[in-house]
Design an enzyme around this catalytic site. Structure first.
Site, PDB file in Angstrom:
ATOM      1  N   LYS A   1       0.707  -1.262   0.035  1.00 42.64           N
ATOM      2  CA  LYS A   1      -0.044   0.095   0.120  1.00 42.64           C
ATOM      3  C   LYS A   1       0.864   1.327   0.024  1.00 42.64           C
ATOM      4  O   LYS A   1       1.750   1.298   1.097  1.00 42.64           O
ATOM      5  CB  LYS A   1      -0.835  -0.054   1.379  1.00 42.64           C
ATOM      6  CG  LYS A   1      -1.993   1.100   0.856  1.00 42.64           C
ATOM      7  CD  LYS A   1      -2.606   1.574   2.187  1.00 42.64           C
ATOM      8  CE  LYS A   1      -1.930   2.568   3.002  1.00 42.64           C
ATOM      9  NZ  LYS A   1      -1.984   3.952   2.684  1.00 42.64           N
TER      10      LYS A   1
ATOM     11  N   GLY B   1       7.225   4.560   8.315  1.00 42.59           N
ATOM     12  CA  GLY B   1       6.197   5.674   8.469  1.00 42.59           C
ATOM     13  C   GLY B   1       6.554   6.516   9.836  1.00 42.59           C
ATOM     14  O   GLY B   1       7.663   6.139  10.265  1.00 42.59           O
ATOM     15  N   SER B   2       5.262   6.635  10.625  1.00 44.39           N
ATOM     16  CA  SER B   2       5.624   7.410  11.708  1.00 44.39           C
ATOM     17  C   SER B   2       5.797   6.464  12.767  1.00 44.39           C
ATOM     18  O   SER B   2       5.217   5.245  12.637  1.00 44.39           O
ATOM     19  CB  SER B   2       4.592   8.404  12.080  1.00 44.39           C
ATOM     20  OG  SER B   2       3.194   7.529  12.142  1.00 44.39           O
ATOM     21  N   THR B   3       6.429   6.993  13.925  1.00 44.33           N
ATOM     22  CA  THR B   3       6.647   6.160  15.237  1.00 44.33           C
ATOM     23  C   THR B   3       5.257   5.785  15.751  1.00 44.33           C
ATOM     24  O   THR B   3       5.144   4.700  16.393  1.00 44.33           O
ATOM     25  CB  THR B   3       7.607   6.814  16.113  1.00 44.33           C
ATOM     26  OG1 THR B   3       8.674   6.985  15.618  1.00 44.33           O
ATOM     27  CG2 THR B   3       7.661   6.053  17.541  1.00 44.33           C
TER      28      THR B   3
ATOM     29  N   GLY C   1       3.787   2.859  13.707  1.00 45.73           N
ATOM     30  CA  GLY C   1       4.670   1.681  14.207  1.00 45.73           C
ATOM     31  C   GLY C   1       4.229   1.057  15.479  1.00 45.73           C
ATOM     32  O   GLY C   1       4.198  -0.141  15.569  1.00 45.73           O
TER      33      GLY C   1
ATOM     34  N   GLU D   1      10.517   0.696  10.105  1.00 40.16           N
ATOM     35  CA  GLU D   1      11.492   1.744   9.847  1.00 40.16           C
ATOM     36  C   GLU D   1      10.698   3.255  10.215  1.00 40.16           C
ATOM     37  O   GLU D   1       9.949   3.590   9.453  1.00 40.16           O
ATOM     38  CB  GLU D   1      12.060   1.485   8.626  1.00 40.16           C
ATOM     39  CG  GLU D   1      13.282   2.508   8.342  1.00 40.16           C
ATOM     40  CD  GLU D   1      13.216   3.658   7.828  1.00 40.16           C
ATOM     41  OE1 GLU D   1      13.314   4.841   8.549  1.00 40.16           O
ATOM     42  OE2 GLU D   1      13.018   3.889   6.594  1.00 40.16           O
TER      43      GLU D   1
ATOM     44  N   CYS E   1      13.617  10.302   6.965  1.00 43.64           N
ATOM     45  CA  CYS E   1      13.480   9.991   8.134  1.00 43.64           C
ATOM     46  C   CYS E   1      15.088  10.148   8.920  1.00 43.64           C
ATOM     47  O   CYS E   1      15.318  10.284  10.013  1.00 43.64           O
ATOM     48  CB  CYS E   1      13.007   8.594   8.483  1.00 43.64           C
ATOM     49  SG  CYS E   1      13.766   7.577   7.087  1.00 43.64           S
TER      50      CYS E   1
ATOM     51  N   GLU F   1      10.404  15.106  15.827  1.00 43.07           N
ATOM     52  CA  GLU F   1      10.537  14.748  14.311  1.00 43.07           C
ATOM     53  C   GLU F   1       9.861  15.904  13.827  1.00 43.07           C
ATOM     54  O   GLU F   1       8.609  15.930  14.004  1.00 43.07           O
ATOM     55  CB  GLU F   1      10.229  13.562  13.927  1.00 43.07           C
ATOM     56  CG  GLU F   1      10.811  13.231  12.383  1.00 43.07           C
ATOM     57  CD  GLU F   1      10.347  12.039  12.017  1.00 43.07           C
ATOM     58  OE1 GLU F   1       9.332  11.561  11.902  1.00 43.07           O
ATOM     59  OE2 GLU F   1      11.286  11.429  11.392  1.00 43.07           O
TER      60      GLU F   1
HETATM   61  P1  NAI Z   1       1.804   7.718   8.820  1.00 43.64           P
HETATM   62  O1  NAI Z   1       2.635   6.821   9.523  1.00 43.64           O
HETATM   63  O2  NAI Z   1       0.360   7.938   9.121  1.00 43.64           O
HETATM   64  O3  NAI Z   1       1.568   7.145   7.269  1.00 43.64           O
HETATM   65  C1  NAI Z   1       2.552   6.109   6.748  1.00 43.64           C
HETATM   66  C2  NAI Z   1       2.002   5.031   5.975  1.00 43.64           C
HETATM   67  O4  NAI Z   1       1.005   4.248   6.767  1.00 43.64           O
HETATM   68  C3  NAI Z   1       0.915   5.610   5.008  1.00 43.64           C
HETATM   69  O5  NAI Z   1       0.625   4.730   3.759  1.00 43.64           O
HETATM   70  C4  NAI Z   1      -0.410   5.407   5.795  1.00 43.64           C
HETATM   71  O6  NAI Z   1      -1.666   5.365   4.967  1.00 43.64           O
HETATM   72  C5  NAI Z   1      -0.327   4.192   6.452  1.00 43.64           C
HETATM   73  N1  NAI Z   1      -1.023   4.164   7.811  1.00 43.64           N
HETATM   74  C6  NAI Z   1      -1.442   5.131   8.446  1.00 43.64           C
HETATM   75  N2  NAI Z   1      -2.280   4.772   9.537  1.00 43.64           N
HETATM   76  C7  NAI Z   1      -2.094   3.194   9.538  1.00 43.64           C
HETATM   77  C8  NAI Z   1      -2.278   2.305  10.457  1.00 43.64           C
HETATM   78  N3  NAI Z   1      -3.267   2.410  11.650  1.00 43.64           N
HETATM   79  N4  NAI Z   1      -2.283   0.977  10.243  1.00 43.64           N
HETATM   80  C9  NAI Z   1      -1.501   0.711   9.210  1.00 43.64           C
HETATM   81  N5  NAI Z   1      -0.941   1.554   8.339  1.00 43.64           N
HETATM   82  C10 NAI Z   1      -1.303   2.950   8.608  1.00 43.64           C
HETATM   83  O7  NAI Z   1       2.477   9.114   8.454  1.00 43.64           O
HETATM   84  P2  NAI Z   1       1.898  10.429   8.165  1.00 43.64           P
HETATM   85  O8  NAI Z   1       0.742  10.670   8.897  1.00 43.64           O
HETATM   86  O9  NAI Z   1       1.909  10.414   6.724  1.00 43.64           O
HETATM   87  O10 NAI Z   1       2.916  11.399   8.650  1.00 43.64           O
HETATM   88  C11 NAI Z   1       3.058  11.944  10.121  1.00 43.64           C
HETATM   89  C12 NAI Z   1       4.547  11.942  10.672  1.00 43.64           C
HETATM   90  O11 NAI Z   1       5.272  10.836  10.430  1.00 43.64           O
HETATM   91  C13 NAI Z   1       5.455  13.064   9.795  1.00 43.64           C
HETATM   92  O12 NAI Z   1       5.194  14.300   9.937  1.00 43.64           O
HETATM   93  C14 NAI Z   1       6.852  12.507  10.002  1.00 43.64           C
HETATM   94  O13 NAI Z   1       7.360  12.951  11.086  1.00 43.64           O
HETATM   95  C15 NAI Z   1       6.392  10.927   9.991  1.00 43.64           C
HETATM   96  N6  NAI Z   1       6.948  10.161   9.185  1.00 43.64           N
HETATM   97  C16 NAI Z   1       8.360   9.362   8.860  1.00 43.64           C
HETATM   98  C17 NAI Z   1       8.637   8.725   7.951  1.00 43.64           C
HETATM   99  C18 NAI Z   1       9.612   7.796   7.809  1.00 43.64           C
HETATM  100  O14 NAI Z   1      10.117   7.767   6.646  1.00 43.64           O
HETATM  101  N7  NAI Z   1      10.133   7.364   8.910  1.00 43.64           N
HETATM  102  C19 NAI Z   1       7.624   8.754   6.639  1.00 43.64           C
HETATM  103  C20 NAI Z   1       6.428   9.516   6.521  1.00 43.64           C
HETATM  104  C21 NAI Z   1       6.234  10.221   8.033  1.00 43.64           C
HETATM  105 MG    MG Z   2      -0.806   9.506   9.922  1.00 42.67          MG
END
Ligand code: NAI
Ligand code: MG
Length: 488
Positions: free
Chosen positions: A194, A246-248, A251, A268, A302, A399
């Protein structure tokens, strides 16, 4: 700012003629369906959402919003392909398909590059020189491992796991898809992936490419949607392994929801890397490294070097040169080849960054921004420095994921190690010094998965990548990146 110390007037006089990449050769559908079992199929949900260009706020396409039923179909297709085709296929044959995906990606590199910049907002120079070539390299690299797993793990009899559920973010959409899909296929697993809701288009183009590559139906399935769709993948009983970037916060949710199952996971997550400049560092190169560390991809990285530690006796010169360099950075149209800093990925992310800038000011740090202008439409943020920050500041601890750098000074090695480690994250760090012994000292004491020395943000498919502490666990890339997809 101390004007006498800078030559801003000279730098701001530099003007480049616009050099935008054309978009005429890009073919985007009006509407995208879900890629399940080798075909694009309409979502059971019957729902679509709009994906935009964050630099113009213009609509690019409608994208399917998959529900649980859709995810179930995708997982079953992946399970079926695993049992009937992929698991049984000789590794040498699997390898040829992965190699073919890499070659096709190179052939279509220009199209991927432009779409990545249109949908994600990143400067085309980066999508052209970093994202797309590295994504192809990941497929090439893992194509090579597919038939050598017994050599990679001698006497361990590595076995594939089954269906991998993979959820990726918006900062490196195609590259993260490659990081996830290539090792999964090389180890004999099948995939349901996804992409992030704001950046689905290169993943959908990858679905077209995978269909054209002749990869057996169902080996890779790509479903689009929001967090709920991601959760449906994580919770599906036939998913054997979860790979998430994605976000902590998310995670942690994922870890909770798979607790008590035998699903394997790699997470990650976030980061807040220390970039450490010693007084014996080559200062000009270090300044470039600082700029690359935090302003690369708008700080949507990240492993971004978002905390700068400068040794006190060179702080004035480093900060003065950094301010000068900030003035020369070009913020604007991601499709222009001169652009250094493109668009922030979404309105929500820009709001989050702006909130943190306000927090930094309220906390009493001194803010410095480039005097550049930013486009009136779209989501943009000026490159921003915060001087005189301290460990307790939220802009130092949390972050931000934007082009915002928190600067501190230090005197001794012990002090900087303690400060650099005093953070919930541990993904990456940078060290700038002339002395090899200092580098080795720091690399063994900094609690971070990746440490760059006299460079920053360098990636290679053969190098493992991943975090400590709240930055997650498991490694992607290199031989290490095969392990989470195998049982021994
Ligand atoms: P997010 O962690 O919500 O999104 C990342 C992915 O997870 C997306 O594909 C999203 O649809 C999916 N997702 C969201 N909720 C989920 C759930 N409950 N179960 C499974 N999958 C789910 O990140 P978001 O809201 O886009 O960004 C928020 C903050 O996270 C950013 O401001 C940044 O600080 C951090 N982030 C860190 C990243 C990294 O590379 N480590 C990448 C993106 C965001
Ligand atoms: Mg989110």
């Amino acid at each position: 700012m101390n004007k006498e110390n800078t030559t801003n007037e000279f730098f701001t006089d530099w003007k480049y003629a616009a050099a935008p990449e054309g978009t005429e050769h890009i073919k985007l559908n009006k509407q995208y369906d879900l890629f399940i079992n080798g075909k694009f199929v309409k979502p059971n949900s019957k729902k679509y959402y709009t994906t935009i260009n964050p630099a113009t706020e213009e609509k690019l396409a409608e994208v399917a919003d998959a529900n649980e039923k859709d995810v179930d179909l995708a997982v079953n297709a992946a399970k079926n392909a695993y049992d009937k085709v992929w698991k049984k296929m000789p590794a040498k044959e699997r390898s040829k398909y992965i190699f073919r995906i890499a070659r096709l990606m190179q052939e279509r590199a220009r199209e991927f590059t432009v779409i990545e910049s249109m949908n994600g907002g990143k400067p085309i120079r980066e999508s052209r020189d970093v994202d797309v070539p590295l994504a192809a390299n990941h497929f090439f690299y893992y194509a090579g491992w597919a038939d050598k797993l017994d050599y990679a793990f001698p006497n361990k009899k590595p076995q594939s796991l089954g269906v991998a559920g993979q959820i990726i973010p918006w900062n490196f959409p195609l590259l993260m898809a490659a990081w996830k899909i290539a090792p999964a296929l090389a180890t004999g697993n099948t995939v349901v992936l996804k992409p992030a809701e704001t950046t689905p288009l290169t993943a959908l183009k990858l679905a077209e490419l995978i269909r054209d590559s002749g990869l057996p139906d169902g080996v890779v399935n790509i479903v689009t949607g929001f967090g709920k769709t991601g959760a449906a993948i994580v919770n599906h009983p036939k998913v054997n392994k979860v790979a998430f970037t994605g976000s902590t916060d998310v995670g942690k949710l994922i870890q909770k929801s798979i607790a008590g199952t035998n699903k394997k996971a790699t997470l990650e997550l976030g980061g807040k890397a220390a970039n450490i400049i010693f007084d014996d560092a080559p200062i000009d190169q270090a300044v470039e490294g600082i700029v690359n560390g935090i302003f690369f991809n708008q700080g949507h990285v990240c492993c971004a070097g978002s905390r700068l530690f400068v040794q006190e006796n060179v702080a004035d010169i480093v900060i003065s040169k950094l301010k000068q360099r900030l003035e020369t950075l070009i913020v604007g149209n991601p499709l222009d080849k001169n652009t250094d800093i493109g668009a922030i990925n979404s309105k929500e992310q820009l709001q989050k960054i702006n909130e943190f800038i306000k927090i930094g000011i309220d906390e009493g740090a001194e803010m410095y921004q480039s005097s550049c202008s930013i486009p009136s439409k779209g989501f943009f943020c000026k490159p921003t420095l915060f001087l005189h920050t301290s460990q307790s500041h939220r802009i130092v601890q949390e972050e931000i994921f934007g082009p915002v750098l928190a600067i501190q000074t230090f005197r001794t090695i012990e002090e900087v190690i303690e400060k650099a480690n005093n953070i919930p994250y541990g993904l990456s760090a940078g060290v700038w010094t002339d002395k090899g012994s200092k580098i080795f000292n720091l690399t063994s004491k900094l609690r971070a998965g990746v440490i760059w020395a006299n460079t920053y943000n360098k990636f290679d498919p053969s190098s493992p990548f991943g975090g400590y502490k709240e930055s997650g666990f498991g490694r992607e890339g290199g031989l290490h990146g095969l392990m989470p997809y195998l049982s021994f």
